[in-house]
Design a protein around this motif. Structure first.
Motif, PDB file in Angstrom:
ATOM      1  N   SER A 132     -23.484  -7.763   3.594  1.00 50.99           N
ATOM      2  CA  SER A 132     -22.200  -7.224   4.042  1.00 50.99           C
ATOM      3  C   SER A 132     -21.754  -7.943   5.314  1.00 50.99           C
ATOM      4  O   SER A 132     -22.453  -7.936   6.330  1.00 50.99           O
ATOM      5  CB  SER A 132     -22.326  -5.716   4.302  1.00 50.99           C
ATOM      6  OG  SER A 132     -21.099  -5.179   4.719  1.00 50.99           O
ATOM      7  N   LEU A 136     -26.745  -4.541   1.981  1.00 53.55           N
ATOM      8  CA  LEU A 136     -26.358  -4.357   3.376  1.00 53.55           C
ATOM      9  C   LEU A 136     -26.488  -5.668   4.141  1.00 53.55           C
ATOM     10  O   LEU A 136     -25.630  -6.015   4.953  1.00 53.55           O
ATOM     11  CB  LEU A 136     -27.230  -3.283   4.034  1.00 53.55           C
ATOM     12  CG  LEU A 136     -26.969  -3.000   5.517  1.00 53.55           C
ATOM     13  CD1 LEU A 136     -25.521  -2.607   5.746  1.00 53.55           C
ATOM     14  CD2 LEU A 136     -27.903  -1.918   6.035  1.00 53.55           C
ATOM     15  N   TRP A 144     -20.172  -5.358   8.932  1.00 51.86           N
ATOM     16  CA  TRP A 144     -20.918  -4.093   9.011  1.00 51.86           C
ATOM     17  C   TRP A 144     -21.463  -3.935  10.417  1.00 51.86           C
ATOM     18  O   TRP A 144     -21.996  -4.870  11.028  1.00 51.86           O
ATOM     19  CB  TRP A 144     -22.081  -4.072   8.024  1.00 51.86           C
ATOM     20  CG  TRP A 144     -22.642  -2.691   7.815  1.00 51.86           C
ATOM     21  CD1 TRP A 144     -22.276  -1.799   6.848  1.00 51.86           C
ATOM     22  CD2 TRP A 144     -23.651  -2.026   8.594  1.00 51.86           C
ATOM     23  NE1 TRP A 144     -22.982  -0.627   6.969  1.00 51.86           N
ATOM     24  CE2 TRP A 144     -23.838  -0.737   8.044  1.00 51.86           C
ATOM     25  CE3 TRP A 144     -24.408  -2.385   9.707  1.00 51.86           C
ATOM     26  CZ2 TRP A 144     -24.755   0.186   8.560  1.00 51.86           C
ATOM     27  CZ3 TRP A 144     -25.305  -1.475  10.237  1.00 51.86           C
ATOM     28  CH2 TRP A 144     -25.480  -0.204   9.660  1.00 51.86           C
ATOM     29  N   CYS A 145     -21.339  -2.736  10.926  1.00 51.08           N
ATOM     30  CA  CYS A 145     -22.001  -2.371  12.170  1.00 51.08           C
ATOM     31  C   CYS A 145     -22.329  -0.894  12.085  1.00 51.08           C
ATOM     32  O   CYS A 145     -21.666  -0.126  11.372  1.00 51.08           O
ATOM     33  CB  CYS A 145     -21.142  -2.677  13.396  1.00 51.08           C
ATOM     34  SG  CYS A 145     -19.569  -1.798  13.464  1.00 51.08           S
ATOM     35  N   GLY A 146     -23.362  -0.483  12.789  1.00 51.78           N
ATOM     36  CA  GLY A 146     -23.740   0.913  12.723  1.00 51.78           C
ATOM     37  C   GLY A 146     -25.040   1.180  13.440  1.00 51.78           C
ATOM     38  O   GLY A 146     -25.571   0.331  14.162  1.00 51.78           O
ATOM     39  N   SER A 194     -23.091   3.567   8.889  1.00 53.95           N
ATOM     40  CA  SER A 194     -21.965   2.702   9.216  1.00 53.95           C
ATOM     41  C   SER A 194     -21.040   3.329  10.257  1.00 53.95           C
ATOM     42  O   SER A 194     -20.593   4.477  10.109  1.00 53.95           O
ATOM     43  CB  SER A 194     -21.163   2.400   7.946  1.00 53.95           C
ATOM     44  OG  SER A 194     -19.904   1.846   8.265  1.00 53.95           O
ATOM     45  N   THR A 195     -20.722   2.547  11.284  1.00 52.94           N
ATOM     46  CA  THR A 195     -19.745   2.989  12.283  1.00 52.94           C
ATOM     47  C   THR A 195     -18.377   3.183  11.648  1.00 52.94           C
ATOM     48  O   THR A 195     -17.678   4.164  11.934  1.00 52.94           O
ATOM     49  CB  THR A 195     -19.647   1.953  13.412  1.00 52.94           C
ATOM     50  OG1 THR A 195     -20.908   1.855  14.080  1.00 52.94           O
ATOM     51  CG2 THR A 195     -18.574   2.334  14.425  1.00 52.94           C
ATOM     52  N   GLU A 220     -21.800   5.002   1.534  1.00 51.18           N
ATOM     53  CA  GLU A 220     -22.662   4.393   2.542  1.00 51.18           C
ATOM     54  C   GLU A 220     -23.566   3.387   1.840  1.00 51.18           C
ATOM     55  O   GLU A 220     -24.081   3.647   0.756  1.00 51.18           O
ATOM     56  CB  GLU A 220     -23.519   5.463   3.217  1.00 51.18           C
ATOM     57  CG  GLU A 220     -24.254   4.998   4.459  1.00 51.18           C
ATOM     58  CD  GLU A 220     -23.390   5.033   5.713  1.00 51.18           C
ATOM     59  OE1 GLU A 220     -23.140   3.940   6.261  1.00 51.18           O
ATOM     60  OE2 GLU A 220     -22.984   6.135   6.125  1.00 51.18           O
TER      61      GLU A 220
END
Length: 286
Positions: free
Chosen positions: A268, A265, A271-273, A235-236, A258
């Motif tokens: 979610s 996920l 969420w970005c990453g 995750s960013t 995390e």
């Protein structure tokens, strides 16, 4: 009215280079990129001075954190036997020059012809830490991309493909075509920056004017990619909080765990990453 900072999607490469240059000047930098300022060039400097960078550019944390996360995912794959790196829509990326890479690694870069020409002119003949091959390519040309992948993958047993900063600018059908091309080419790992659909809407809402013609068009749950499974998802937001890069109101996210790849996920919303995918039949195998 101030015109958008972006006239063509390839201009975003200069934004990213500016952010890397700003980060590299910090005493606590997450990475050092000595080439970033030169690659951003005069146009990049003009964007900075004119105030036409996206809002919050001084806090360039999402892009910087993404860069470091992707660095770590790539280095992890190299430690697991990756023997070829193929960077699609590489832009002004400098990883072959700044990462601690084995000299024998062959690293392919592909992007639009004008951007490749510009980048080579700014690099001024500097030598990468591995064998680097830059190829002009329009990723949306399916036949040309298939041919390039066959050439770039030849002789490798565990190739890794990077699409950092590419997928949000494509249409869903183009992403599906690329997904199948990467599987057919025998890609062992696919590294990308991943954004939930809600994040795409937020980016376009807050940065739409600056993005201009480069407004984002694609985001989907990780389950969107047929035949692929997520091995790693970082995750960013969590990394930014841990590394002291996120705004103060988001620092509390360091207390959150995390989210591992899977249904949670995918559900979610914000969420970005950085994500590493593997073909489903190879997931978990080195």
């Amino acid at each position: 009215m101030t015109p958008p900072a972006i006239g063509h999607v390839s201009d975003t490469a200069r934004w990213v280079a500016i952010y890397r240059a700003l980060e590299s000047a910090r005493p606590d930098a997450l990475f050092r990129d000595e080439l970033a300022a030169a690659l951003a060039g005069e146009q990049g400097s003009a964007l900075t001075q004119s105030g036409m960078l996206p809002r919050g550019a001084r806090d360039h944390w999402p892009t910087v954190v993404r860069t470091r996360l992707v660095d770590d995912v790539i280095l992890g794959a190299l430690g697991q036997g990756c023997d070829r790196v193929i960077n699609l829509a590489a832009g002004l990326d400098t990883r072959p020059f700044r990462l601690d890479l084995p000299a024998e690694i062959r690293w392919y870069e592909a992007d639009l012809p004008d951007l490749v020409t510009y980048k080579e002119s700014r690099l001024g003949g500097r030598q990468a830490r591995c064998e680097r091959i830059a190829v002009p390519l329009d990723i949306t040309d399916a036949a040309a991309t298939t041919a390039f992948l066959a050439e770039a993958r030849a002789g490798a047993r565990r190739p890794l493909v990077i699409t950092e900063g590419l997928l949000p600018y494509l249409q869903a059908h183009q992403v599906l075509i690329l997904s199948e091309q990467l599987r057919a080419a025998g890609t062992r790992w696919w590294v990308m920056d991943h954004w939930s659909p809600a994040m795409l809407r937020m980016v376009n809402l807050t940065m739409g004017r600056e993005l201009g013609s480069a407004r984002w068009t694609f985001a989907a749950p990780l389950g969107f990619f047929p035949g692929w499974s997520a091995e790693i998802a970082r995750s960013t937001f969590l990394a930014a909080a841990r590394w002291g890069r996120s705004p103060l109101p988001l620092r509390a996210t360091t207390l959150l765990p995390e989210i591992t790849p899977g249904p949670r996920l995918d559900r979610s919303r914000l969420w970005c990453g950085a994500v590493r995918l593997a073909p489903r039949d190879l997931r978990g195998r080195i």
